[in-house]
Design a protein around this motif. Structure first.
Motif, PDB file in Angstrom:
ATOM      1  N   ASP A 158       6.012   6.350   4.304  1.00 37.22           N
ATOM      2  CA  ASP A 158       6.027   4.895   4.459  1.00 37.22           C
ATOM      3  C   ASP A 158       4.732   4.212   4.038  1.00 37.22           C
ATOM      4  OD1 ASP A 158       8.520   5.302   5.508  1.00 37.22           O
ATOM      5  OD2 ASP A 158       7.919   5.021   7.604  1.00 37.22           O
ATOM      6  N   VAL A 159       3.640   4.977   3.925  1.00 35.44           N
ATOM      7  CA  VAL A 159       2.340   4.373   3.646  1.00 35.44           C
ATOM      8  C   VAL A 159       1.905   4.676   2.213  1.00 35.44           C
ATOM      9  CG1 VAL A 159      -0.095   4.265   4.308  1.00 35.44           C
ATOM     10  CG2 VAL A 159       1.658   4.590   6.075  1.00 35.44           C
ATOM     11  N   PRO A 160       1.783   3.649   1.361  1.00 34.74           N
ATOM     12  CA  PRO A 160       1.233   3.868   0.022  1.00 34.74           C
ATOM     13  C   PRO A 160      -0.278   4.045   0.134  1.00 34.74           C
ATOM     14  CG  PRO A 160       1.675   1.537   0.355  1.00 34.74           C
ATOM     15  CD  PRO A 160       2.154   2.246   1.585  1.00 34.74           C
ATOM     16  N   TRP A 181      -1.607  -2.196   9.456  1.00 39.02           N
ATOM     17  CA  TRP A 181      -0.470  -2.868   8.836  1.00 39.02           C
ATOM     18  C   TRP A 181       0.574  -3.131   9.907  1.00 39.02           C
ATOM     19  CZ3 TRP A 181       0.786  -5.495   4.722  1.00 39.02           C
ATOM     20  CH2 TRP A 181       2.133  -5.668   4.404  1.00 39.02           C
ATOM     21  N   ALA A 182       1.049  -4.385   9.985  1.00 39.31           N
ATOM     22  CA  ALA A 182       1.992  -4.756  11.047  1.00 39.31           C
ATOM     23  C   ALA A 182       3.280  -5.335  10.483  1.00 39.31           C
ATOM     24  CB  ALA A 182       1.326  -5.754  11.995  1.00 39.31           C
ATOM     25  N   GLY A 183       3.779  -4.754   9.413  1.00 36.22           N
ATOM     26  CA  GLY A 183       5.077  -5.151   8.867  1.00 36.22           C
ATOM     27  C   GLY A 183       4.995  -6.280   7.872  1.00 36.22           C
ATOM     28  N   ASP A 184       4.614  -7.483   8.336  1.00 35.19           N
ATOM     29  CA  ASP A 184       4.495  -8.618   7.422  1.00 35.19           C
ATOM     30  C   ASP A 184       3.127  -9.287   7.512  1.00 35.19           C
ATOM     31  OD1 ASP A 184       4.691  -9.697   9.909  1.00 35.19           O
ATOM     32  OD2 ASP A 184       6.354 -11.055   9.460  1.00 35.19           O
ATOM     33  N   HIS A 185       2.186  -8.625   8.197  1.00 32.83           N
ATOM     34  CA  HIS A 185       0.824  -9.142   8.278  1.00 32.83           C
ATOM     35  C   HIS A 185      -0.130  -8.007   8.628  1.00 32.83           C
ATOM     36  CE1 HIS A 185       2.182  -9.222  12.471  1.00 32.83           C
ATOM     37  NE2 HIS A 185       0.901  -9.180  12.823  1.00 32.83           N
ATOM     38  N   ILE A 186      -1.420  -8.299   8.537  1.00 30.43           N
ATOM     39  CA  ILE A 186      -2.462  -7.318   8.827  1.00 30.43           C
ATOM     40  C   ILE A 186      -3.187  -7.722  10.102  1.00 30.43           C
ATOM     41  CG2 ILE A 186      -4.660  -6.342   8.010  1.00 30.43           C
ATOM     42  CD1 ILE A 186      -3.586  -6.866   5.139  1.00 30.43           C
ATOM     43  N   HIS A 204     -19.121  16.256   0.404  1.00 29.61           N
ATOM     44  CA  HIS A 204     -18.198  15.416  -0.368  1.00 29.61           C
ATOM     45  C   HIS A 204     -17.142  14.791   0.553  1.00 29.61           C
ATOM     46  CE1 HIS A 204     -20.044  17.925  -3.481  1.00 29.61           C
ATOM     47  NE2 HIS A 204     -19.815  16.904  -4.283  1.00 29.61           N
ATOM     48  N   PRO A 205     -17.416  13.596   1.078  1.00 31.12           N
ATOM     49  CA  PRO A 205     -16.432  12.916   1.928  1.00 31.12           C
ATOM     50  C   PRO A 205     -15.317  12.290   1.087  1.00 31.12           C
ATOM     51  CG  PRO A 205     -18.366  11.529   1.665  1.00 31.12           C
ATOM     52  CD  PRO A 205     -18.670  12.824   0.961  1.00 31.12           C
ATOM     53  N   THR A 206     -14.108  12.306   1.619  1.00 38.08           N
ATOM     54  CA  THR A 206     -12.964  11.687   0.958  1.00 38.08           C
ATOM     55  C   THR A 206     -12.353  10.649   1.888  1.00 38.08           C
ATOM     56  OG1 THR A 206     -12.479  13.718  -0.275  1.00 38.08           O
ATOM     57  CG2 THR A 206     -10.724  12.075  -0.127  1.00 38.08           C
ATOM     58  N   LEU A 207     -12.246   9.436   1.401  1.00 38.82           N
ATOM     59  CA  LEU A 207     -11.656   8.336   2.163  1.00 38.82           C
ATOM     60  C   LEU A 207     -10.232   8.108   1.693  1.00 38.82           C
ATOM     61  CD1 LEU A 207     -12.026   5.835   4.099  1.00 38.82           C
ATOM     62  CD2 LEU A 207     -12.700   4.557   2.044  1.00 38.82           C
ATOM     63  N   THR A 208      -9.283   8.118   2.624  1.00 40.54           N
ATOM     64  CA  THR A 208      -7.895   7.789   2.316  1.00 40.54           C
ATOM     65  C   THR A 208      -7.573   6.445   2.952  1.00 40.54           C
ATOM     66  OG1 THR A 208      -7.317  10.144   2.353  1.00 40.54           O
ATOM     67  CG2 THR A 208      -5.503   8.571   2.411  1.00 40.54           C
ATOM     68  N   VAL A 209      -6.944   5.554   2.183  1.00 40.38           N
ATOM     69  CA  VAL A 209      -6.740   4.172   2.611  1.00 40.38           C
ATOM     70  C   VAL A 209      -5.297   3.736   2.392  1.00 40.38           C
ATOM     71  CG1 VAL A 209      -7.480   1.775   2.264  1.00 40.38           C
ATOM     72  CG2 VAL A 209      -9.140   3.624   2.033  1.00 40.38           C
ATOM     73  N   ASP A 210      -4.780   2.952   3.325  1.00 42.48           N
ATOM     74  CA  ASP A 210      -3.473   2.311   3.191  1.00 42.48           C
ATOM     75  C   ASP A 210      -3.611   1.164   2.185  1.00 42.48           C
ATOM     76  OD1 ASP A 210      -1.128   0.854   3.456  1.00 42.48           O
ATOM     77  OD2 ASP A 210      -1.026   1.042   5.626  1.00 42.48           O
ATOM     78  N   HIS A 211      -2.943   1.283   1.054  1.00 43.07           N
ATOM     79  CA  HIS A 211      -3.096   0.302  -0.033  1.00 43.07           C
ATOM     80  C   HIS A 211      -2.464  -1.049   0.321  1.00 43.07           C
ATOM     81  CE1 HIS A 211      -4.427  -0.857  -3.868  1.00 43.07           C
ATOM     82  NE2 HIS A 211      -4.159   0.245  -4.538  1.00 43.07           N
ATOM     83  N   ARG A 212      -1.633  -1.100   1.353  1.00 41.52           N
ATOM     84  CA  ARG A 212      -1.079  -2.378   1.781  1.00 41.52           C
ATOM     85  C   ARG A 212      -2.136  -3.217   2.494  1.00 41.52           C
ATOM     86  NH1 ARG A 212       3.696  -0.005   5.378  1.00 41.52           N
ATOM     87  NH2 ARG A 212       1.816   1.043   6.159  1.00 41.52           N
ATOM     88  N   VAL A 213      -3.107  -2.533   3.080  1.00 40.43           N
ATOM     89  CA  VAL A 213      -4.123  -3.222   3.878  1.00 40.43           C
ATOM     90  C   VAL A 213      -5.297  -3.672   3.022  1.00 40.43           C
ATOM     91  CG1 VAL A 213      -5.737  -2.970   5.805  1.00 40.43           C
ATOM     92  CG2 VAL A 213      -3.449  -1.978   5.965  1.00 40.43           C
TER      93      VAL A 213
END
Length: 225
Positions: free
Chosen positions: A28-30, A78-83, A192-201
């Protein structure tokens, strides 16, 4: 291919819940990932100067919390239709327990000293051997850190712990040949840190700015902690 010696392994309720959560986060999370590198020499020297036993996870948690205060979009959900941008900065720490992977939370980590964070991590370590964290201790996280530096893992990427917007994955420090500003060659410890992020946010530019600021904090601990 199956064998007559194969056996079914039953999952606990916690393991089933974790599996459902990870499937939802993955499908569900891009999400996108950004990787950087940290020269750990100053951080290692800073750690030795303390008059108490300070872990690298504590340094990472404090650095992440202070950087999140600068980049509130990474401290969002992410809250469906807003952040939702969270006022409190609560850092979840992924820990391996007999019950499976759990993520207890350090609340208001940006308002706590390194020593206070270390005290909470020590309490987590003691509880992780039994896996008896309460639900309250695992709720309210706004950002997660997964540190596998104690294993032979150079770097890795983690799945976003939805509904949080980001997770930081850190592998072990390793000796690396580095070229300095004056073109001098040295052997230093790098991470080497790796950051993963929700692209919707948020987007890649904001994630990159956050990761750059985080690395700057880690490389100059005397000025930032």
């Amino acid at each position: 291919m199956s064998s007559e010696n194969d056996k079914d392994v039953k999952l606990t309720g916690l393991q089933k819940a974790m599996a459902r959560k990870m499937i939802a986060s993955w499908t569900d999370v891009p999400q996108f990932q950004l990787e950087s590198e940290v020269n750990c020499e100053a951080m290692m020297a800073f750690r030795k100067k303390q008059d108490y036993k300070l872990s690298y996870t504590a340094i990472l948690a404090k650095a992440a919390a202070d950087t999140l205060a600068e980049f509130p979009r990474l401290n969002s959900s992410w809250a469906g239709d807003h952040i939702v941008e969270h006022e409190d900065i609560n850092i979840g720490i992924a820990v391996d327990t007999k019950r499976g992977l759990l993520v207890p939370v350090i609340s208001n980590a940006d308002r706590k000293s390194l020593e206070e964070i270390m005290e909470e991590l020590n309490a987590m370590k003691e509880k992780s051997s039994r896996g008896n964290f309460t639900m309250e201790e695992m709720q309210g996280g706004t950002f997660t850190i997964s540190n596998l530096g104690m294993y032979r893992v150079n770097s890795f990427g983690s799945i976003v712990n939805a509904p949080e917007a980001g997770i930081l994955a850190v592998g072990k420090m390793q000796k690396t040949v580095a070229v300095g500003e004056d073109n001098d060659i040295n052997v230093v410890y790098m991470m080497h840190p790796t950051l993963t992020v929700d692209h919707r946010v948020t987007d890649g530019a904001t994630g990159a700015k956050f990761l750059t600021a985080l690395v700057e904090r880690l490389e100059h601990p005397d000025e930032n902690f």
